[in-house]
Design an enzyme around this catalytic site. Structure first.
Site, short mmCIF file in Angstrom:
data_model
loop_
_atom_site.label_atom_id
_atom_site.label_comp_id
_atom_site.label_asym_id
_atom_site.label_seq_id
_atom_site.Cartn_x
_atom_site.Cartn_y
_atom_site.Cartn_z
NE ARG A 123 -0.31 77.69 31.50
CZ ARG A 123 -0.40 78.47 32.56
NH1 ARG A 123 -1.45 78.40 33.36
NH2 ARG A 123 0.55 79.31 32.86
CE1 TYR A 272 -1.11 79.14 24.04
CE2 TYR A 272 -1.83 78.08 26.06
CZ TYR A 272 -0.86 78.75 25.33
OH TYR A 272 0.36 79.00 25.91
CE LYS A 281 2.94 74.53 31.28
NZ LYS A 281 4.26 74.68 31.93
CG HIS A 301 6.36 75.04 35.86
ND1 HIS A 301 5.88 76.31 36.04
CD2 HIS A 301 6.48 74.88 34.53
CE1 HIS A 301 5.70 76.88 34.87
NE2 HIS A 301 6.06 76.04 33.94
CB SER A 323 4.23 80.74 32.74
OG SER A 323 3.64 79.63 33.35
CB CYS A 325 10.16 83.81 34.72
SG CYS A 325 8.94 84.77 35.58
CG ASP A 348 7.42 74.06 30.78
OD1 ASP A 348 7.53 75.08 31.46
OD2 ASP A 348 6.31 73.56 30.49
NE ARG A 445 3.44 80.04 25.13
CZ ARG A 445 3.76 79.58 26.34
NH1 ARG A 445 4.72 78.68 26.49
NH2 ARG A 445 3.15 80.02 27.41
C1 OXD Z 1 3.55 77.79 30.83
C2 OXD Z 1 4.07 77.09 29.64
O1 OXD Z 1 2.53 78.47 30.74
O2 OXD Z 1 5.12 76.46 29.75
O3 OXD Z 1 4.16 77.64 31.89
O4 OXD Z 1 3.42 77.15 28.59
MN MN Z 2 5.73 76.24 31.79
#
Ligand code: OXD
Ligand code: MN
Length: 662
Positions: A123, A272, A281, A301, A323, A325, A348, A445
């Protein structure tokens, strides 16, 4: 011959002309001065598009005019209205394979690998904007001389300029795909519909996994309004420069803009996922949080999981972590304690709303998982490993010579002996050992359908949502923050969310290992002023007709003086969730400390864990907390300034007092 000129006034006064010829529609468009209205001689070129799938007449007038308007602007050769069918997906994947954007992974069923231009891997927070008339609607006014980090505001005039220097003609030679998508189950009163226009077939194939797309979405939409999403990779044909890795993108011109007034997202230059799958998002969090504030609900989130204990009682928990974690790991946890079962609702994003009885209910607006691959293994997340065996698009992972995937932390015994590895940078016969030359990008990913996950909760698509009993915040904190604590009250819980900090991850363009402020794990995703966001959370807690869930904070990542993790994490985290459930039932298993309520001695079941220093894990010191208060005070003053609600200042001074009384 040009017969008609219309000057349209679109978002923030962009004036565009659309002209018609006697035989066909001219789609050349450009920014023009109001004085040119009515003139018929401003065009030299004309372009035309063909509709290659579906028909414009199947669209409602609102959708049709959005599509036509943007096609006139972006000048694609073709327009493809997505129906969401298998056959359509197959054709798109074939196109992607032909253009070398996807490679097959024959070791699995219907799985594909995309390798991006190495400049387009995460991102782009520095290029992500919210466009509003008044800056303060979007972001708090930081202290003088301080660079605000809570949502990036862009003035409408500047946005108009950026827009005009990017979108006109940006899809020349390409196909514009029209993706009708639903966030949440199609037809649910909690769901919302968007239309994404994109010139990337990779985006279509990924949106088909991450959301519900196609004909039934259009039917469900009827004549209603929708969230508008315009996405372009920004590489019209013929190319002015060769692509890197066959991956079209325009890194120098990335712009991810949100225009709340128009319920619109315009994203340019990046393919991306976080920048291009606009349902995730951009819609579900940034615009979602604004809609939530307007309409009295929460777009967060957060993962959502259901947990059933040995007594057979099931409860649902929502949890917010920054993100990368471990949200996906927790959402799909295989509990180590007998008698416990975890089921996944989402990994998410949670859309949450109080029902008429005052119970908080949540839906997962997504239909897939866009999970971080490195670190995922049969050890850490066997459920994810099972989920990704079919119908999955992998991005920026490494490939094995027998057509499988590979990344750092994958089970080495799953990789057949004698295979060679090609890294995400296309380095053949890649060898481990150099930490600067990873096999897979740290933010690589998997994009995989949720319905394939073997532990999806039976209610995951329930249109009423699942009842939430507890909210957990968390972060990567090597020092000082206990493994688990409970907030004293809702207001204290809101302060705990606002105070979240965590080590930076690779999900955005940051350096690793710095502890960053990430309030509510929403720092990159706030759609409006963070001070108002806190007020919105606080206001829910003052409504006596609502039952507020308890709020907790966890830290799975505490390290000892030798730098080793003190808690095993993963499936063992169920031991902490067990304590959380006991607290939800108001069991007397907690003791008060300065930071919050922590487990009484022996209240967390550590049987079979060996050498675990639970006492130390839930301890914090006066010195640490005082320093934390100083850091928070500086952050709140610098970043939130006069927009920080008084309740938060009070919570901070209460924490400081409790820390000094320790
Ligand atoms: C993030 C994702 O960056 O879920 O939080 O991709
Ligand atoms: Mn996320």
């Amino acid at each position: 011959m040009v017969t008609k000129i219309i000057v349209q006034n679109s978002a923030y006064g962009l004036l565009r002309c659309i002209c018609k010829t006697s035989t066909n529609r001219c789609i050349t468009s450009r920014k023009i001065a109001p004085s040119l209205q009515g003139r018929t001689d401003i065009h030299s070129q004309k372009r035309y598009y063909t509709v290659v799938n579906g028909s414009l007449s199947e669209l409602s007038p609102l959708v049709r005019s959005y599509v036509e308007d943007k096609a006139q602007l972006c000048e694609p050769d073709k327009v493809h209205i997505c129906d969401g069918s298998e056959a359509e997906n197959k054709r798109l994947v074939d196109t992607l394979v032909k253009s070398k954007m996807l490679q097959p992974l024959p070791k699995y069923e219907n799985c594909w690998l995309a390798l991006t231009d190495p400049r387009d891997v995460a991102r782009m927070e520095s290029k992500t904007y919210i466009v509003t008339d008044d800056k303060r609607t979007t972001t708090p006014t930081p202290m003088e001389g301080v660079d605000g980090k809570l949502a990036k505001w862009l003035a409408p005039e500047e946005y108009a300029e950026k827009f005009q220097s990017r979108f006109p003609g940006c899809m020349k030679g390409r196909t514009m795909y029209v993706i009708p998508f639903s966030m949440g189950p199609v037809g649910s009163p909690l769901s919302k519909i968007g239309i994404e226009l994109t010139d990337s077939a990779y985006v279509v194939a990924s949106m088909r996994i991450m959301t519900r797309i196609g004909k039934d979405v259009l039917e469900s939409l009827g004549e209603q309004t929708f969230i508008k999403g315009l996405h372009s990779v920004g590489r019209p044909l013929p190319l002015s420069e060769e692509l890197v890795n066959h991956w079209p993108c325009n890194p120098d011109k990335v712009m991810v803009a949100h225009i709340p007034r128009d319920n619109e997202i315009c994203s340019f230059g990046s393919g991306y996922g976080g920048n291009s799958l606009l349902g995730k998002k951009c819609f579900a969090l940034r615009l979602g949080s604004i809609l939530g504030q307007r309409e009295g609900w929460l777009a967060e989130h957060m993962l959502i999981l259901g947990i059933t204990g040995p007594d057979g009682v099931k409860k649902y928990i929502a949890a917010a972590f920054p993100s990368a974690c471990g949200k996906t790991n927790l959402a799909m946890m295989t509990p180590s304690l007998p008698g416990f079962k975890v089921e996944c609702v989402g990994d998410d994003i949670a859309w949450m709303r109080f029902d008429s009885k005052g119970q908080l209910r949540a839906i997962n607006p997504e239909a897939g998982f866009f999970g971080v691959a490195p670190g995922t293994s049969m050890q850490t997340n066997p459920i994810a490993m099972k989920t990704i065996q079919s119908n999955t698009i992998f991005t920026n992972v490494a490939k094995t010579s027998d057509g499988g995937v590979y990344w750092e932390g994958i089970d080495e015994d799953q990789v057949s002996p004698n295979v060679t590895i090609t890294s995400w940078k296309n380095e053949e016969n890649w060898q481990p050992g150099d930490p600067k030359n990873l096999a897979a990008h740290a933010n690589s990913r998997f994009c995989t359908p949720a319905k394939q996950c073997p532990i999806m909760d039976p209610a995951w698509e329930d249109s009423a949502g699942v009842p939430i009993s507890a909210i957990i915040f968390g972060g990567r904190r090597p020092e000082g923050i206990p493994l688990i604590y409970e907030a004293f009250t809702w207001q204290h819980g809101v302060f705990v969310g606002a105070s979240m900090r965590s080590e930076a991850t690779a999900a955005a363009e940051h350096k690793k290992k710095v502890v960053m402020h990430d309030p509510f794990a929403m720092r990159p995703f706030f759609g409006y002023n963070f001070g108002d966001y806190i007020k919105h959370w606080l206001s829910l807690g003052t409504n006596p007709s609502l039952t507020m869930p308890k709020i907790f904070h966890v830290n799975w990542f505490r390290k000892n003086s030798e730098g080793k993790f003190m808690w095993p994490g993963f499936g063992e985290n169920v031991r902490i969730l067990q304590w959380v459930l006991e607290r939800v039932d108001n069991k007397d298993v907690a003791r008060e400390t300065a930071i919050g309520l922590v487990p009484k001695d022996d209240a967390v079941n550590t049987e079979g864990l060996g050498d675990i220093d639970m006492k130390e894990l839930v301890t914090t010191t006066s010195e640490f907390l005082t320093k934390e208060c100083d850091t928070l005070e500086k952050y709140f003053k610098e970043q939130v300034n006069t927009d920080l609600p008084d309740e938060m200042w009070k919570e901070l001074s209460d924490l400081r007092r409790r820390a000094s009384d320790m």
